[in-house]
Design a protein around this motif. Structure first.
Motif, short mmCIF file in Angstrom:
data_model
loop_
_atom_site.label_atom_id
_atom_site.label_comp_id
_atom_site.label_asym_id
_atom_site.label_seq_id
_atom_site.Cartn_x
_atom_site.Cartn_y
_atom_site.Cartn_z
N ASN A 193 0.83 -1.20 0.00
CA ASN A 193 0.00 0.00 0.00
C ASN A 193 0.87 1.25 0.00
OD1 ASN A 193 -2.57 1.41 0.21
ND2 ASN A 193 -2.01 1.84 2.32
N ASP A 194 1.97 1.24 0.76
CA ASP A 194 2.86 2.40 0.79
C ASP A 194 3.48 2.67 -0.57
OD1 ASP A 194 2.46 3.25 3.38
OD2 ASP A 194 4.09 2.06 4.22
N ILE A 195 3.78 1.61 -1.32
CA ILE A 195 4.33 1.79 -2.67
C ILE A 195 3.31 2.49 -3.56
CG2 ILE A 195 5.10 0.58 -4.75
CD1 ILE A 195 6.29 -1.57 -2.82
N ILE A 196 2.06 2.01 -3.50
CA ILE A 196 0.99 2.63 -4.30
C ILE A 196 0.78 4.09 -3.88
CG2 ILE A 196 -1.49 2.55 -4.81
CD1 ILE A 196 -1.26 -0.54 -4.34
N GLN A 197 0.82 4.32 -2.58
CA GLN A 197 0.55 5.64 -2.03
C GLN A 197 1.67 6.64 -2.28
OE1 GLN A 197 -2.35 6.68 -0.62
NE2 GLN A 197 -3.22 4.69 -1.10
N THR A 198 2.80 6.18 -2.81
CA THR A 198 3.91 7.10 -3.11
C THR A 198 3.49 8.15 -4.13
OG1 THR A 198 5.52 5.37 -2.60
CG2 THR A 198 6.32 7.22 -3.90
#
Length: 200
Positions: free
Chosen positions: A73-78
């Motif tokens: 999720n953190d990768i997408i939220q970058t």
């Protein structure tokens, strides 16, 4: 000055959770007198926009509390969190709030400046969050994920409230978050080093 602090608080909140400050701005502008977004940002208070943001918020809150899924999720939220930071800094610093009564002077020099500033602030907060989470998950076998996520969500809500109502306290709140993150990382590193020494 207060306009910049309002934008700083909202963009920092977006770095922790992209959807909380955007949804809060829409709700506050539509249903209260605490915040009034300028005409160019009025789409934030559209009911369909708020419904979509609400659905995305629920998905993000669930995903962010599951170990391993939170890192994906953190990768997408970058991309999402900095974009949200740009939106809320731009709209927040140009909004009339209980603390900011004349935002026009702040944004009249260049409307793109607040947006770019918000992107940068949210990106920095997001990168710090994304860097801490894997350390916490590894040190606690994933048990820290839901706790940290809940703390981040609460901090995001708190920053939004301060940004709108008492923007001068935003700096204090951000300093406290930075201090807490540094202390947390140091403790986890010491615990990891102690475990490695005991295993050796």
């Amino acid at each position: 000055m207060l306009e910049a602090l309002t934008g700083l608080g909202l963009a920092s909140a977006a770095g922790l959770n992209a959807y909380i400050p955007m949804l809060a701005m829409g709700l506050l502008s539509r249903f209260t007198d605490l915040l009034s977004v300028p005409p160019g940002w009025a789409w934030l208070e559209n009911e369909w926009v708020m419904v979509v943001l609400g659905v995305l918020l629920v998905i993000d809150m669930v995903a962010d509390k599951i170990p391993a899924v939170d890192s994906v999720n953190d990768i997408i939220q970058t991309v999402v969190r900095p974009a949200s930071g740009g939106i809320v800094f731009g709209s927040g610093s140009a909004s009339e709030t209980v603390a900011v009564t004349d935002p026009e002077q702040f944004v009249s020099s260049g409307q793109w400046v607040p947006v770019v500033t918000g992107v940068g602030i949210a990106l920095l907060v997001h990168l710090a969050k994304a860097a801490i989470r894997p350390i916490a998950n590894a040190a606690t076998f994933g048990l820290a994920a839901p706790v940290l996520s809940a703390v981040e969500d609460a901090a995001s809500v708190g920053l939004v409230i301060l940004a709108v109502v008492v923007p001068v306290l935003v700096v204090v709140a951000i300093a406290a978050l930075v201090w807490g993150a540094v202390v947390f990382v140091r403790r986890k590193r010491r615990a990891h080093a102690a475990n490695a020494s005991a295993a050796a």
